[in-house]
Design an enzyme around this catalytic site. Sequence first.
Site, PDB file in Angstrom:
ATOM      1  N   LYS A 172      29.332  25.699  48.833  1.00 48.61           N
ATOM      2  CA  LYS A 172      30.118  25.720  48.537  1.00 48.61           C
ATOM      3  C   LYS A 172      30.597  27.299  48.853  1.00 48.61           C
ATOM      4  CE  LYS A 172      33.030  28.338  45.900  1.00 48.61           C
ATOM      5  NZ  LYS A 172      34.182  28.718  46.779  1.00 48.61           N
ATOM      6  N   GLU A 228      31.320  38.683  36.647  1.00 48.54           N
ATOM      7  CA  GLU A 228      32.127  38.004  35.640  1.00 48.54           C
ATOM      8  C   GLU A 228      31.624  36.936  35.963  1.00 48.54           C
ATOM      9  OE1 GLU A 228      32.644  39.399  33.304  1.00 48.54           O
ATOM     10  OE2 GLU A 228      31.739  40.745  33.945  1.00 48.54           O
ATOM     11  N   GLY A 230      29.551  35.193  37.839  1.00 46.01           N
ATOM     12  CA  GLY A 230      28.026  35.251  37.455  1.00 46.01           C
ATOM     13  C   GLY A 230      27.099  34.838  36.307  1.00 46.01           C
ATOM     14  N   GLU A 247      22.635  36.577  42.146  1.00 43.59           N
ATOM     15  CA  GLU A 247      22.543  37.986  42.834  1.00 43.59           C
ATOM     16  C   GLU A 247      24.314  38.493  42.601  1.00 43.59           C
ATOM     17  OE1 GLU A 247      20.357  38.653  44.462  1.00 43.59           O
ATOM     18  OE2 GLU A 247      18.380  36.756  44.428  1.00 43.59           O
ATOM     19  N   CYS A 281      27.016  43.883  48.085  1.00 47.66           N
ATOM     20  CA  CYS A 281      26.693  44.813  47.115  1.00 47.66           C
ATOM     21  C   CYS A 281      25.574  46.012  47.089  1.00 47.66           C
ATOM     22  CB  CYS A 281      26.168  43.437  46.800  1.00 47.66           C
ATOM     23  SG  CYS A 281      24.160  42.978  47.863  1.00 47.66           S
ATOM     24  N   GLU A 384      32.211  48.039  40.183  1.00 46.30           N
ATOM     25  CA  GLU A 384      31.967  48.127  41.308  1.00 46.30           C
ATOM     26  C   GLU A 384      33.574  47.924  42.101  1.00 46.30           C
ATOM     27  OE1 GLU A 384      30.706  44.233  42.430  1.00 46.30           O
ATOM     28  OE2 GLU A 384      29.625  44.796  43.838  1.00 46.30           O
TER      29      GLU A 384
HETATM   30  P1  NAP Z   1      33.342  35.921  43.303  1.00 50.45           P
HETATM   31  O1  NAP Z   1      34.314  36.321  43.203  1.00 50.45           O
HETATM   32  O2  NAP Z   1      32.312  35.972  42.397  1.00 50.45           O
HETATM   33  O3  NAP Z   1      33.214  35.378  44.447  1.00 50.45           O
HETATM   34  C1  NAP Z   1      31.734  34.045  45.101  1.00 50.45           C
HETATM   35  C2  NAP Z   1      31.575  32.813  45.067  1.00 50.45           C
HETATM   36  O4  NAP Z   1      32.187  32.190  43.501  1.00 50.45           O
HETATM   37  C3  NAP Z   1      33.003  32.234  46.156  1.00 50.45           C
HETATM   38  O5  NAP Z   1      32.374  31.009  46.533  1.00 50.45           O
HETATM   39  C4  NAP Z   1      34.072  32.140  45.078  1.00 50.45           C
HETATM   40  O6  NAP Z   1      35.150  31.269  44.933  1.00 50.45           O
HETATM   41  C5  NAP Z   1      33.516  30.942  43.346  1.00 50.45           C
HETATM   42  N1  NAP Z   1      33.505  31.104  42.468  1.00 50.45           N
HETATM   43  C6  NAP Z   1      34.521  31.248  41.980  1.00 50.45           C
HETATM   44  N2  NAP Z   1      35.004  31.403  40.027  1.00 50.45           N
HETATM   45  C7  NAP Z   1      33.813  30.699  40.537  1.00 50.45           C
HETATM   46  C8  NAP Z   1      33.307  29.741  39.064  1.00 50.45           C
HETATM   47  N3  NAP Z   1      33.842  29.817  37.754  1.00 50.45           N
HETATM   48  N4  NAP Z   1      32.472  28.873  38.754  1.00 50.45           N
HETATM   49  C9  NAP Z   1      31.617  28.393  39.917  1.00 50.45           C
HETATM   50  N5  NAP Z   1      31.888  29.997  41.548  1.00 50.45           N
HETATM   51  C10 NAP Z   1      32.695  30.421  41.538  1.00 50.45           C
HETATM   52  O7  NAP Z   1      32.680  37.047  44.732  1.00 50.45           O
HETATM   53  P2  NAP Z   1      33.254  37.860  45.586  1.00 50.45           P
HETATM   54  O8  NAP Z   1      34.320  38.210  45.386  1.00 50.45           O
HETATM   55  O9  NAP Z   1      33.360  36.161  46.944  1.00 50.45           O
HETATM   56  O10 NAP Z   1      32.026  38.480  46.174  1.00 50.45           O
HETATM   57  C11 NAP Z   1      32.154  40.287  45.686  1.00 50.45           C
HETATM   58  C12 NAP Z   1      30.750  40.009  45.295  1.00 50.45           C
HETATM   59  O11 NAP Z   1      29.939  39.778  45.410  1.00 50.45           O
HETATM   60  C13 NAP Z   1      30.602  41.289  44.594  1.00 50.45           C
HETATM   61  O12 NAP Z   1      30.408  41.624  42.993  1.00 50.45           O
HETATM   62  C14 NAP Z   1      29.365  42.027  45.261  1.00 50.45           C
HETATM   63  O13 NAP Z   1      28.454  43.080  44.883  1.00 50.45           O
HETATM   64  C15 NAP Z   1      28.838  40.514  45.044  1.00 50.45           C
HETATM   65  N6  NAP Z   1      27.189  40.199  46.316  1.00 50.45           N
HETATM   66  C16 NAP Z   1      25.870  40.176  45.464  1.00 50.45           C
HETATM   67  C17 NAP Z   1      24.789  40.188  46.384  1.00 50.45           C
HETATM   68  C18 NAP Z   1      23.580  39.821  46.072  1.00 50.45           C
HETATM   69  O14 NAP Z   1      22.399  39.829  46.372  1.00 50.45           O
HETATM   70  N7  NAP Z   1      22.934  40.665  44.946  1.00 50.45           N
HETATM   71  C19 NAP Z   1      25.328  40.153  47.835  1.00 50.45           C
HETATM   72  C20 NAP Z   1      26.527  39.510  48.619  1.00 50.45           C
HETATM   73  C21 NAP Z   1      27.692  40.229  47.355  1.00 50.45           C
HETATM   74  P3  NAP Z   1      36.106  31.431  45.678  1.00 50.45           P
HETATM   75  O15 NAP Z   1      35.828  32.131  46.794  1.00 50.45           O
HETATM   76  O16 NAP Z   1      36.852  29.844  45.586  1.00 50.45           O
HETATM   77  O17 NAP Z   1      36.903  32.009  44.642  1.00 50.45           O
END
Ligand code: NAP
Length: 489
Positions: A172, A228, A230, A247, A281, A384
């Site tokens: 996804k 959040e 996560g 992650e 990240c 962040e």
């Molecule tokens: P996000 O809002 O948490 O979304 C990540 C993924 O989760 C997307 O595919 C999102 O879908 C999905 N999602 C949203 N709500 C969900 C739910 N209730 N249940 C299951 N899945 C759900 O994060 P983002 O804005 O895309 O990415 C930025 C974040 O990723 C930052 O915090 C960054 O630090 C972190 N990140 C961490 C790493 C690492 O390796 N530690 C690497 C890259 C990024 P939708 O897009 O459709 O909402």
Amino acid sequence: MADPILIGGEWKPGRGPDMVSIYPADGSENGVVAGADAADVDEAVAKGRAAMADPAWRDMKPHERGGLLMGVSRLISERHEELARLQMRDNGKPIGETRALVASAAGTFRYYGAVAETMEDEITPSRGPYVSMSIYDPIGVVAAITPWNSPVASDAQKLAPALAAGCAVILKPAGVTPLVALELGRICEAAGIPPGIVSVLPGPGSVIGDALVTHPDIARVAFTGGTEVGRRIARQAADKLMPVSLELGGKSPTVVFADAKIDHAVNGVIFGIFSSSGESCIAGSRLFVQRGILDEFTAALVAKTEALRIGDPADERTQMGPLVSMAHRDGIERYVALGRAEGGEVLTGGARPEGSGFDYEKGSFYRPTIFAGLPNDARMVQEEIFGPVLAILPFDDEDDLVAQANDTVFGLACGLWTEDYRRAWRLARRIDAGTVWINTYKMFSIATPFGGLKESGTGREKGRQGIRQYQEQKALYWGTNETPIGWAD
Ligand code: NAP
């Protein structure tokens, strides 16, 4: 007409609302894909289970699976430039960066092809008349949920080890970046991965992500995204007693000691925070500089930051493209306003770019921004931002540094700039971070496990052991008794 998606081995329209991919550099439309809904999740999971049970996949030898993954790697390499451009258009990263991400994805499939072929079961020391073994079976149908900042690389980092392990995978991608994931689905199919083993379901996280995490037949979730979401997934997983890897976010410290090679440190700090426009990240977003060199270092940093080239992602020389969306830029602007309200001084940036080099008005551009004068406990310093915003803070000595650097809920990465290798060794152990770079930053090897401490996540991806999170360990005992077990006599 929206492009079809990959549901259980068939390319067809999803049953959810269409998803539009926008090129953030100028707001033009890249394409529309048919989003999935919860019924598509049910179908993909059922077909994934059936495909896993089919002898074509179930009985495939590890070296044969490894061969398929090598084939995926080759196809990614053959389509390198096309995929890099698609990734650039999906999230606005400069072409130089997206080329590196595509190369990384090809390398990930190649690596896990080799891992699939060479991982071994174990014969354990026996304590009686038997031979005991630990063997590894695929855990089941798994969900891979990925963010928008480096989709091609983060999708590969989940798909490759899960396939190497023998699982079926439902990918996804993030709502704003569905395109590359679908191409990876096509490539897996073209490489000969059996139908149903890979599904790609774009759709809103609150619907598709949620349906995957709570589905009774999803055996594991590999998630990369914000803390959040996560946390929510971890709670849902606990109800099912399902393992997850998370992650998550970061607010990583980079540290410059007075004895550092200043030119190396300046370049490293700038690369650490402003490459990927800070949408990373592991961005080194809190900079700690030893007090004695604070003014000199800050001046050098600001001067070089102001020379960064912002603009057209398709231009080979561009260092910073747009942010992923206007909405994301709005969020960053709110944080910059907050930093000012908290008493911070903007040394450079703090605004959208202007000028004749590029039509910045159409895209979600933002200048690299450096704040000084904020304490470590300011919200702007602690939360962040996921954008090109750096806070500079002074420190006096190692103990002061460790106290400030570790005073955060996150623990993803750290950069240390010093010529004193004994100090680097001491601090690398004392700082709460899953990855510590010493006199470098953002260097990665697929062979080295990666993950976060504290609220930056649980579990590790990459490395040979990365395959194990997609497997169940099972014990086998082979009796070697020459006579019946005596107890029953
Ligand atoms: P996000 O809002 O948490 O979304 C990540 C993924 O989760 C997307 O595919 C999102 O879908 C999905 N999602 C949203 N709500 C969900 C739910 N209730 N249940 C299951 N899945 C759900 O994060 P983002 O804005 O895309 O990415 C930025 C974040 O990723 C930052 O915090 C960054 O630090 C972190 N990140 C961490 C790493 C690492 O390796 N530690 C690497 C890259 C990024 P939708 O897009 O459709 O909402």
